[in-house]
Enzyme design. Structure first.
Site, PDB file in Angstrom:
ATOM      1  N   GLY A  39      38.710  26.384  16.167  1.00 46.12           N
ATOM      2  CA  GLY A  39      38.886  27.627  15.429  1.00 46.12           C
ATOM      3  C   GLY A  39      39.059  27.372  13.950  1.00 46.12           C
ATOM      4  O   GLY A  39      38.904  26.238  13.467  1.00 46.12           O
ATOM      5  N   GLY A  40      39.410  28.436  13.228  1.00 47.74           N
ATOM      6  CA  GLY A  40      39.532  28.311  11.794  1.00 47.74           C
ATOM      7  C   GLY A  40      40.758  27.538  11.362  1.00 47.74           C
ATOM      8  O   GLY A  40      40.823  27.051  10.239  1.00 47.74           O
ATOM      9  N   MET A  41      41.749  27.401  12.242  1.00 47.50           N
ATOM     10  CA  MET A  41      42.985  26.743  11.852  1.00 47.50           C
ATOM     11  C   MET A  41      43.373  25.593  12.762  1.00 47.50           C
ATOM     12  O   MET A  41      44.341  24.893  12.483  1.00 47.50           O
ATOM     13  CB  MET A  41      44.129  27.752  11.841  1.00 47.50           C
ATOM     14  CG  MET A  41      44.352  28.429  13.178  1.00 47.50           C
ATOM     15  SD  MET A  41      45.697  29.642  13.144  1.00 47.50           S
ATOM     16  CE  MET A  41      47.095  28.544  13.133  1.00 47.50           C
ATOM     17  N   LYS A  79      46.967  22.065  21.131  1.00 44.33           N
ATOM     18  CA  LYS A  79      46.376  22.655  19.927  1.00 44.33           C
ATOM     19  C   LYS A  79      46.848  21.848  18.732  1.00 44.33           C
ATOM     20  O   LYS A  79      48.047  21.782  18.437  1.00 44.33           O
ATOM     21  CB  LYS A  79      46.774  24.119  19.787  1.00 44.33           C
ATOM     22  CG  LYS A  79      46.294  24.751  18.481  1.00 44.33           C
ATOM     23  CD  LYS A  79      46.383  26.270  18.501  1.00 44.33           C
ATOM     24  CE  LYS A  79      45.290  26.894  19.336  1.00 44.33           C
ATOM     25  NZ  LYS A  79      45.164  28.348  19.148  1.00 44.33           N
ATOM     26  N   ASP A 123      48.723  38.369  15.474  1.00 45.15           N
ATOM     27  CA  ASP A 123      47.309  37.967  15.456  1.00 45.15           C
ATOM     28  C   ASP A 123      46.651  38.267  16.798  1.00 45.15           C
ATOM     29  O   ASP A 123      45.971  37.415  17.378  1.00 45.15           O
ATOM     30  CB  ASP A 123      47.194  36.474  15.121  1.00 45.15           C
ATOM     31  CG  ASP A 123      45.756  36.067  14.768  1.00 45.15           C
ATOM     32  OD1 ASP A 123      44.979  36.950  14.334  1.00 45.15           O
ATOM     33  OD2 ASP A 123      45.413  34.885  14.922  1.00 45.15           O
ATOM     34  N   VAL A 158      44.911  26.858  30.742  1.00 43.23           N
ATOM     35  CA  VAL A 158      44.424  28.028  31.476  1.00 43.23           C
ATOM     36  C   VAL A 158      42.924  27.867  31.708  1.00 43.23           C
ATOM     37  O   VAL A 158      42.166  27.600  30.771  1.00 43.23           O
ATOM     38  CB  VAL A 158      44.693  29.327  30.692  1.00 43.23           C
ATOM     39  CG1 VAL A 158      44.173  30.526  31.463  1.00 43.23           C
ATOM     40  CG2 VAL A 158      46.187  29.475  30.425  1.00 43.23           C
ATOM     41  N   ASN A 182      42.323  35.275  21.088  1.00 41.78           N
ATOM     42  CA  ASN A 182      43.643  34.797  21.476  1.00 41.78           C
ATOM     43  C   ASN A 182      44.054  35.298  22.855  1.00 41.78           C
ATOM     44  O   ASN A 182      45.237  35.275  23.191  1.00 41.78           O
ATOM     45  CB  ASN A 182      44.692  35.230  20.447  1.00 41.78           C
ATOM     46  CG  ASN A 182      44.753  34.292  19.255  1.00 41.78           C
ATOM     47  OD1 ASN A 182      44.321  33.140  19.340  1.00 41.78           O
ATOM     48  ND2 ASN A 182      45.268  34.777  18.144  1.00 41.78           N
ATOM     49  N   LYS A 194      43.895  39.389  19.019  1.00 41.87           N
ATOM     50  CA  LYS A 194      42.443  39.517  18.918  1.00 41.87           C
ATOM     51  C   LYS A 194      41.843  38.915  20.183  1.00 41.87           C
ATOM     52  O   LYS A 194      42.517  38.158  20.905  1.00 41.87           O
ATOM     53  CB  LYS A 194      41.918  38.792  17.675  1.00 41.87           C
ATOM     54  CG  LYS A 194      42.249  37.307  17.610  1.00 41.87           C
ATOM     55  CD  LYS A 194      41.790  36.711  16.280  1.00 41.87           C
ATOM     56  CE  LYS A 194      42.149  35.231  16.196  1.00 41.87           C
ATOM     57  NZ  LYS A 194      41.773  34.647  14.887  1.00 41.87           N
ATOM     58  N   PRO A 195      40.592  39.232  20.509  1.00 40.42           N
ATOM     59  CA  PRO A 195      40.002  38.714  21.752  1.00 40.42           C
ATOM     60  C   PRO A 195      39.992  37.193  21.824  1.00 40.42           C
ATOM     61  O   PRO A 195      40.052  36.628  22.909  1.00 40.42           O
ATOM     62  CB  PRO A 195      38.580  39.286  21.724  1.00 40.42           C
ATOM     63  CG  PRO A 195      38.685  40.523  20.905  1.00 40.42           C
ATOM     64  CD  PRO A 195      39.705  40.209  19.843  1.00 40.42           C
TER      65      PRO A 195
END
Length: 623
Positions: free
Chosen positions: A30-32, A50, A152, A110, A157, A154-155
């Site tokens: 992802g972006g981060m 992560k 945050d 998951v 997440n 959003k789909p």
């Protein structure tokens, strides 16, 4: 077949985080952060790891905030929330001689699909969209009660497991990022997209749980129409629309969208948080009722839109009217009765693009260096090792003095602070003090076990740096009263010379000088005797002439009775006297003639301690 030289393939070196978590294959990026499959070597389970971008970790404030938010998220245990097991920092030496901090979190692994992947396939039915959103709201209902705002939603997440369970992830990370980001442009660069921002987030205002409900409304809109309500060429452009523009109802964007959910979406997307659903539970109830309810008429829907977005709708009409007037004054030919919509929106897009370019320039460009050429700012080396901090500050042309002091909160060897503090502008060659942690103050356990309670009290009340805790009495068959049997700190037994935190309370277990005996009346004498002797007691026996003995002998009474007695004391057991064979009298201490063994007459034969009458006379023990 020709022989060709072969080269052995070398397996890549395993990456282990914090000496515990093995990093395996990449799952997503992802972006981060990047997400990897991992393995917990301590607990022996597969996890998801992560690993955040190293650029984020350059800010000490972010690292601290990230750790605190991850800890808060780890306390949430709910079926609709991806569990956070652990969080930490991976420390590596960098080429400059310093230490690189890479924050990471360890989560439940998951198996399923991201909701963003499901939404990308096609718009969903009312039932499917409501089911996914209900799972999100269920997670938010739990987290908001725990005082945690996601920030945050959003789909990307949200995971949907193979059996259809919705799981929301990344609780707390958005707050750690936003609390250390200076601008909307910078924040959205980190979080990836502004499409799901609430208006208050876009304006940098404080947010509460209702910001999550707005973002959930955006997700519902996208599930029903195939796209978010606001899109643009840059995060700033999208943020502008969240703040200033009214959303188009889902059915006007996608005619096949379920009309009964239009009012639900419109309410969730209200600009004013007070006009949204007050909490996730109310949102869920409204969503459930809408599936079975009637659709609104066009007039009712327009009335609702005016109620929620009246100011934004009027502002849009005013902007269109203004641009129409400007275009007329500049001689632009009009070919339609209404305002030149395409021209207006092109102008707005140009303005937004200009604002976005300016924001990008501010974020990406280095700030103007207005310092005098012979000055330098003190670098924030808090948390660094003393050697790395000294090298860093010395390389900047500063004189460094290292001192140390104990600290309960900063690890041993890490920098507590600098004087002057970070960001202070100093002349080259100026003096900077680095204060390094010696770790917590420790104290040694004095000689306690085996001595007396009085001596232990004196040792702890002196200059040991320790405190006397509880005195725990204990019966011990060998230890004299007042003897210290054990010493404990926080429930762990400690020995002489062992180091513990200064100020710790030391609990003492002290002998009472007594033992507890049970009531053994009715037990065979020999067994009772062994039990008492095992406690270090002396056992004596008395005979009761008033009863007939059994085989084996049974204890009739004991003295003292059951309870605590002094160690090494005496217990007297009373048993029945054995019967004298051949006598009508049950035996006993009979005086008279007779011989127990030979039958010869005689005088003064008492018998063999037989119980019975004390009558005098002649007789033979053998009859």
């Amino acid at each position: 077949m020709t022989d060709e030289p072969t080269q052995a393939l070398q397996a890549p070196e395993e990456r282990i985080l914090s000496g515990r978590y093995r990093v395996d294959s990449l799952i997503g990026r992802g972006g981060m952060a990047t997400v990897h499959r991992g393995y917990d070597l301590t607990l022996g389970r597969t996890v998801a790891i992560k690993i955040l971008d190293r650029d984020l970790a350059r800010d000490n404030t972010f690292r601290t905030r990230f750790r605190l938010e991850a800890q808060a998220a780890s306390r949430m245990a709910h079926a609709s929330i991806v569990r956070v097991y652990d969080a930490g920092e991976d420390l590596e030496d960098d080429p400059a001689g310093g230490i690189t901090h890479t924050p990471f979190i360890v989560m439940e692994l998951v198996r399923g699909r991201l909701l963003s992947e499901i939404a990308a396939d096609a718009p969903l039915s009312a039932e499917d969209a409501a089911r996914y959103v209900d799972g999100i709201l269920e997670a938010l209902e739990y987290s908001h009660r725990a005082g945690v705002v996601h920030r945050d939603i959003k789909p990307g997440n949200v995971m949907v497991t193979d059996d259809g369970q919705v799981k929301v992830m990344d609780f707390g990370i958005a707050r750690a990022v936003s609390d250390t980001s200076a601008t909307v442009a910078e924040t959205t660069t980190i979080l990836g997209t502004a499409a799901y921002f609430s208006p208050e987030q876009a304006q940098g205002e404080p947010v509460d749980a209702r910001a999550d409900l707005y973002s959930t409304g955006v997700v519902l809109y996208e599930l029903l129409t195939g796209r978010p309500p606001f899109v643009g060429g840059s995060p700033v452009a999208v943020a502008y629309q969240h703040v200033r523009e009214a959303p188009v109802p889902p059915t006007q964007r996608y005619p096949d969208a379920p009309a009964q959910l239009d009012p639900i979406v419109m309410r969730a997307l209200a600009k004013d948080p007070a006009q949204r659903y007050p909490d996730a539970a109310t949102f869920r109830e409204a969503l459930d009722a809408a599936l079975d309810g009637k659709t609104l008429s066009q007039r009712q829907l327009t009335h609702l839109a005016d109620e929620l977005y009246g100011d934004q709708r009027r502002a849009q009409h005013e902007i269109e009217h203004t641009f129409a007037e400007l275009s007329s004054e500049n001689g632009v030919a009009r070919t339609q009765s209404g305002p030149p919509t395409a021209w207006v929106w092109a102008a707005i897009a140009l303005i937004v693009a200009s604002v976005a370019a300016l924001a990008f320039w501010v974020v990406e460009s280095d700030p103007m260096d207005l310092r005098v050429a012979d000055t330098v700012d003190v670098v924030d080396v808090t948390g660094w090792t003393a050697s790395a901090a000294e090298r860093e500050l010395t390389a900047d042309g500063l004189e460094v003095q290292v001192s140390s002091q104990p600290s309960d909160s900063v690890p041993e060897g890490a920098v507590i602070e600098t004087q002057p503090g970070p960001g202070t502008s100093l002349e080259l060659g100026a003096h900077v003090d680095i204060l390094v942690s010696d770790g917590p103050l420790m104290a040694k356990i004095p000689s306690l076990v085996g001595g007396t309670e009085e001596a232990a009290r004196a040792a702890l009340d002196g200059d040991s740096g320790l405190q006397l805790g509880r005195i725990l009495p204990l019966n011990d068959p060998e230890a004299a009263a007042g003897t210290v049997l054990a010493a404990e700190v926080d429930g762990d037994e400690v020995d002489e010379g062992e180091e513990v935190l200064e100020g710790s309370r030391v609990d003492l277990t002290v002998a009472t000088g007594r033992v507890t005996i049970n009531d053994l009346t009715g037990m065979p004498y020999e067994l009772a005797k062994k039990e008492f002797e095992a406690l270090g007691l002396t056992v004596t026996q008395t005979r009761d002439d008033g009863c007939t003995a059994t085989n084996p002998l049974v204890v009739e009474t004991q003295n003292p009775a059951a309870g605590d007695v002094d160690i090494h004391s005496t217990v007297t057991l009373r048993v029945c006297a054995p019967v004298k064979v051949g006598s009508e009298d049950p035996g006993g201490e009979n005086e008279g003639s007779g011989n127990q063994d030979t039958g010869d007459s005689g005088t003064g034969n008492k018998g063999a301690e037989n119980k019975g009458s004390e009558g005098k006379g002649s007789g033979n023990a053998n009859g």
